[in-house]
Each structure stands twice: as C-alpha cells, then as structure tokens.
Motif scaffolding. Structure first.
Motif, short mmCIF file in Angstrom:
data_model
loop_
_atom_site.label_atom_id
_atom_site.label_comp_id
_atom_site.label_asym_id
_atom_site.label_seq_id
_atom_site.Cartn_x
_atom_site.Cartn_y
_atom_site.Cartn_z
N GLY A 154 -6.11 -31.32 22.48
CA GLY A 154 -4.89 -30.54 22.78
C GLY A 154 -4.29 -29.67 23.19
O GLY A 154 -2.90 -29.41 23.09
N ALA A 387 -5.99 -32.57 33.54
CA ALA A 387 -4.48 -33.86 32.13
C ALA A 387 -3.78 -34.71 33.13
O ALA A 387 -3.28 -35.31 32.37
CB ALA A 387 -4.16 -32.33 30.73
N ILE A 388 -3.66 -34.36 33.65
CA ILE A 388 -2.50 -34.46 34.91
C ILE A 388 -2.02 -35.27 36.24
O ILE A 388 -2.20 -35.63 36.90
CB ILE A 388 -1.09 -33.93 34.85
CG1 ILE A 388 -1.55 -32.28 35.11
CG2 ILE A 388 -0.03 -33.50 33.51
CD1 ILE A 388 0.03 -31.52 35.81
N PRO A 445 -5.13 -46.24 32.91
CA PRO A 445 -5.03 -45.87 31.42
C PRO A 445 -3.78 -45.03 31.01
O PRO A 445 -2.56 -45.15 31.48
CB PRO A 445 -6.06 -44.47 31.98
CG PRO A 445 -6.63 -44.29 33.04
CD PRO A 445 -6.07 -44.92 33.64
N SER A 446 -3.94 -46.39 29.84
CA SER A 446 -2.35 -45.70 29.34
C SER A 446 -2.08 -44.73 29.52
O SER A 446 -0.46 -44.30 29.37
CB SER A 446 -2.50 -46.59 27.34
OG SER A 446 -3.23 -47.42 27.68
N THR A 447 -2.33 -43.83 28.92
CA THR A 447 -1.58 -41.92 28.72
C THR A 447 -1.35 -42.10 30.46
O THR A 447 -0.26 -41.24 30.26
CB THR A 447 -2.48 -41.00 28.92
OG1 THR A 447 -3.88 -42.00 29.14
CG2 THR A 447 -3.72 -41.53 27.03
N THR A 448 -2.39 -42.69 30.99
CA THR A 448 -1.35 -42.38 32.34
C THR A 448 0.31 -42.70 33.42
O THR A 448 1.05 -42.43 33.82
CB THR A 448 -2.17 -42.77 33.75
OG1 THR A 448 -3.39 -41.99 33.61
CG2 THR A 448 -1.36 -42.12 35.47
N GLN A 449 -0.13 -44.37 32.44
CA GLN A 449 0.79 -45.18 32.16
C GLN A 449 2.36 -44.29 32.03
O GLN A 449 3.39 -43.91 32.72
CB GLN A 449 1.24 -46.84 31.95
CG GLN A 449 -0.17 -47.39 32.76
CD GLN A 449 -0.72 -48.74 31.62
OE1 GLN A 449 0.12 -48.03 31.37
NE2 GLN A 449 -1.13 -48.97 32.85
N LEU A 450 1.93 -43.70 30.65
CA LEU A 450 2.15 -42.95 30.03
C LEU A 450 3.25 -41.19 30.43
O LEU A 450 5.13 -41.20 30.91
CB LEU A 450 1.99 -42.61 28.57
CG LEU A 450 2.36 -43.66 27.31
CD1 LEU A 450 1.88 -43.64 26.04
CD2 LEU A 450 3.72 -44.47 27.58
N TRP A 451 2.68 -40.63 31.29
CA TRP A 451 2.22 -40.01 32.16
C TRP A 451 3.70 -39.63 32.74
O TRP A 451 4.95 -39.42 33.52
CB TRP A 451 1.60 -38.75 32.52
CG TRP A 451 0.81 -37.83 31.51
CD1 TRP A 451 -0.30 -38.06 31.01
CD2 TRP A 451 1.42 -36.67 31.81
NE1 TRP A 451 -0.79 -36.58 30.50
CE2 TRP A 451 -0.02 -35.84 31.02
CE3 TRP A 451 2.24 -35.78 31.87
CZ2 TRP A 451 0.48 -34.88 29.88
CZ3 TRP A 451 2.14 -34.74 31.90
CH2 TRP A 451 1.29 -34.21 30.74
#
Length: 473
Positions: A154, A387-388, A445-451
């Motif tokens: 991070g 990261a994005i 991935p869940s992180t992608t959905q949040l982004w």
C-alpha cells in the motif's frame, strides 16, 4: 436540471456540421479491420494467457471461448448501432442519442478509464520489451527511467519515470496528428507483423502438443471462487481477466465519421476483426496449453516466449519478442485514436471544453489528440499503473452493456428506422451481451469493483457540479 439530465442528442449528419468540426473521410474497410485487429491482438494474448491459465488451468481455452462469445454479441450490437448512427463517439454517442445525457456521461467517463488505462498499460508493457531489447544492444537505461512508482504493502516502494513509455505515446500521438490515413496504413503493416509472429508460435508449438497436459482440464471449476492461496480462480474468473485481450473492436465505431462508406465498412470492420481475433486466440490457446504444462508458464510476464524456450526453440522466442517490440504500438495507436475521437465528440457536445473540438487543415483533431496524449502520458510515466489497470475491464463492460441496451431500445422505439446492418436474433444477442457483461463484472476481483464504483462516484460529482450547470446555460 433534472430534465436536462435525460435530454437526448439529435444525431446530426457530419456533412451538416460546422467545417471546423468535420473530420476527413479517408478510411475503407481494410483499414478498419486492421485497426480492430491491431487493437485486439496485443498484450492480451502475449501476456494474459499466463494469468488466465493460473486461474483456470487448461480450461483457459474455455475462458477464451466465453469471453469471445460475449464480445461477439457486443460486436454485433456495435455493428448495428454504428451503421444506424455513423458518427464518432462510439458507446458515448449511442447512449446520448438513445438513453439521455447523464447515461452518456457515465459511459463516456467509463470509456475514459478504459482507453486511458489500456494505452498506459500497453505503453508500460512495450517499455519492458524495449528496455530489454536496448539492454541486449548494450544500451541499458538507468533503472529509475524504466518504470513509474512501484507499490508494496500500500505504499510507494520506489520512485521513477517510465521514459520509454512516454516516448512511445508521444510518437504515436504525433503520427495520429500527421494524418488518419497515414496512421491507418502503417498500422495495417504492423498488424501483419503481429499475426505472422503468432502464426510462427502456433506452427512451432503445435508439433509438441500432448493431450495429457490438458488433464485435469478444469482443476478450479467454472464459477469464480477464492482459493486457499487467496487467489480468485475458476473459468469465469479467468474469463473476466482474459476479456482484456478481446476488446478493441469498439475503437472501430469511433471512426464512423472518417469512413468512406460507413453503412458497409463499419459492419465489416467490427464483425470481421472480432471473428478473426476469436479464431486466432483459440488456436494460440490450444497450442500453448498443449505444448507445455500451464503450471510452467502461469506466472510468466512473457508466457508465449517462455513456452518456445522451454520446448527448445530460442530463435522463435527471440523472433516473438522482437515482433512484440515492433508491433505492440498498434494497440496504442488504435486506442489513442479511439479515445481522442470520443473526447472530440464530448467537446463538440460541450461536455468537455468546446475549444478542443477543432480540426486541422488536414482534417485531424490535433488539439484533442494532444490533450488525450497528455492524460495517457501522466498515467504511463508517473503513476503506479499496475494498481488500477483492471479498471479498464470494468469500464469496457459498462460500455458494451450500454450499446446492447441501446440496440434493444431502438428495436422497440424505432423498429422501421434504416439499419444498414441488422444484428441477427437481436434480442438473444442483446441479452447475451448484457447478461454476459454483468456476469463478467461480478467475476472481476472485488477490489476492481470498488475502484470502479469510486471512479463513477467522482465522475457523477463532476457532472452535477460543473457539466450539468454549463449545459443548462
């Protein structure tokens, strides 16, 4: 303001627009097919087959088929909408004309993520190949000039500026400003280089095919699930990532105003490039998993070259890597072209500064191309792109689903409107694109959905604070 949010744009024929907003018509269907293949065949097949195999095992072949089928449905919807509304802007324009302004803004904002991150990611990938190539010639660059900031736990682990990525974006942007036809012609030549490289891979790898390497065929199952090592696996998890390897044909629809015969050529370009690439990918995937166990190349950043080296073909591996250095810029060209045209139309619609919607004496949008290149260079050279980058998939899924919705709405709203290309079994095709895109989005991935959620919250805030008020004036 509420009524303005849902206003729909009337499609004005390019010939009736102000001269300063008219693009030059210089492209025919071979240019469009090459543009599509140039955009689709790139880092996806060269690198993501390893990522897909890690998540699905030999069933990555099925993942390619699933992603290709969903993209094929979307391609048919794009072909119908592009020939009905032969103007630039792609999914953004169709959404503005059919669904309303706020929906068009969300789609345009999503496309901003897609195109910017794809171009930046490919530029960074090309930089890796080019850096290694230069090092082999004794021209090694300082490490800090070969990558942007890198992340760990991070936080920024090391700082740097990816100079090769900046250079390649600048070169491609300069080519686009020189002229659309000239860019398309060079793109077609480089596409041939890429296809020859993949044909060499298949020709060399297929004799080493062993059916035993396909067993067990689907070790991680079909649906996405979290494995014991914390990685989301399954055929659909792989398909959601591999999806990156298929899109690019949507860039063709942004060329509508620069196509000599859009009613015929757009459909040929979109459907033709998509069909060609599905066939190419399936053949390459079968050759790859049959020539070497997927566990050997799953984590490799250059899986196809690794396979060739492992089966004792280093010469072919070097040829493949060299071809990537030469031909990967076609992906940058196609997406930078598409993004600049979408921005051009958004500026013409006053959703971006209208002064950007000007063309040069050669009929090319120089101002918006410079603006687009500057944004991409910021991401490619100075930001931790890894990261994005997955945001690109979410943005594309949104655009594809929106185009399918537009096609179905128009089938009900204007069933007798002229359609130079009609998607076969439109309700099946449209539903397949919408449901398929939704399922792939869930499989991300869940992180992608949040982004992606955060990205669109920011976009809507910008719309209500600035854009909607300006439009109301």
């Amino acid at each position: 303001m509420a009524s303005g949010m849902f206003r729909r744009k009337a499609i004005v024929p390019p010939s009736e627009m102000a001269a300063e907003h008219q693009l030059a018509r210089t492209l025919s269907w071979p240019h469009l097919v090459a543009l599509g293949v140039g955009a689709i065949v790139g880092t996806g097949i060269l690198t993501l087959i390893g990522v897909g195999a890690d998540r699905a095992g030999p069933a990555v072949i099925v993942s390619f088929a699933v992603a290709g089928l969903i993209c094929a449905c979307a391609a048919l919807a794009y072909a119908e909408m592009a020939t009905m509304m032969p103007v630039s802007g792609s999914a953004y324009t169709y959404s503005y004309a059919v669904l309303g302004e706020v929906f068009a803004w969300v789609v345009g904002w999503s496309l901003l993520a897609e195109y910017t991150l794809v171009v930046a990611t490919v530029a960074v990938g090309w930089s890796g190949y080019a850096t290694g190539f230069l090092a082999g010639l004794g021209l090694a660059l300082p490490d800090a000039l070969t990558h942007g900031p890198t992340m760990a736990d991070g936080a920024v682990a090391s700082w740097g500026v990816n100079v090769p990525a900046l250079v390649i974006v600048a070169v491609v942007a300069g080519l686009l400003m020189l002229g659309t036809k000239e860019s398309a012609t060079l793109n077609a030549v480089l596409v041939v280089v890429k296809v020859i490289a993949l044909a060499v891979f298949v020709g060399v790898a297929l004799p080493y095919f062993d059916g035993a390497r396909l067993e067990p065929f689907s070790p991680f199952g079909f649906a996405k699930h979290l494995s014991a090592d914390g990685v989301e696996r399954g055929v659909m998890a792989a398909a959601a990532i591999i999806f990156f390897a298929f899109y690019g044909f949507d860039a063709i629809s942004t060329a509508a105003e620069e196509t000599k015969n859009p009613g015929r050529d757009l459909a040929i370009g979109i459907v033709g490039s998509m069909a060609a690439c599905v066939a190419i990918y399936m053949i390459v995937a079968v050759a790859a998993v049959g020539a070497l166990s997927y566990t050997r190349f799953a984590d490799s950043p250059e899986p196809l070259a690794l396979i060739l080296r492992e089966i004792g073909q280093p010469g072919a591996a070097r040829f493949l890597a060299g071809s990537a250095v030469i031909a990967l810029p076609t992906v940058i060209l196609a997406f930078l072209y598409g993004q600049s045209r979408i921005f051009f139309v958004m500026a013409r619609d006053r959703l971006l500064p209208e002064s950007l919607a000007r063309v040069s004496a050669r009929g090319t949008p120089v101002r918006i191309t410079l603006f687009t290149a500057a944004i991409v260079m910021l991401f490619a050279g100075f930001l931790p792109i890894d990261a994005i980058a997955a945001l690109a998939n979410a943005g594309t899924l949104t655009a594809f689903a929106a185009v399918a919705v537009c096609m179905l709405v128009m089938r009900r709203r204007a069933p007798d409107m002229a359609r130079p290309f009609r998607a076969p079994a439109a309700w099946v095709v449209g539903a397949g694109a919408i449901v398929g895109c939704a399922y792939l989005f869930i499989s991300l991935p869940s992180t992608t959905q949040l982004w992606f959620l955060g990205w669109n919250v920011v976009g809507l805030l910008l719309y209500f604070l600035f854009v909607a008020r300006r439009q109301a004036v």
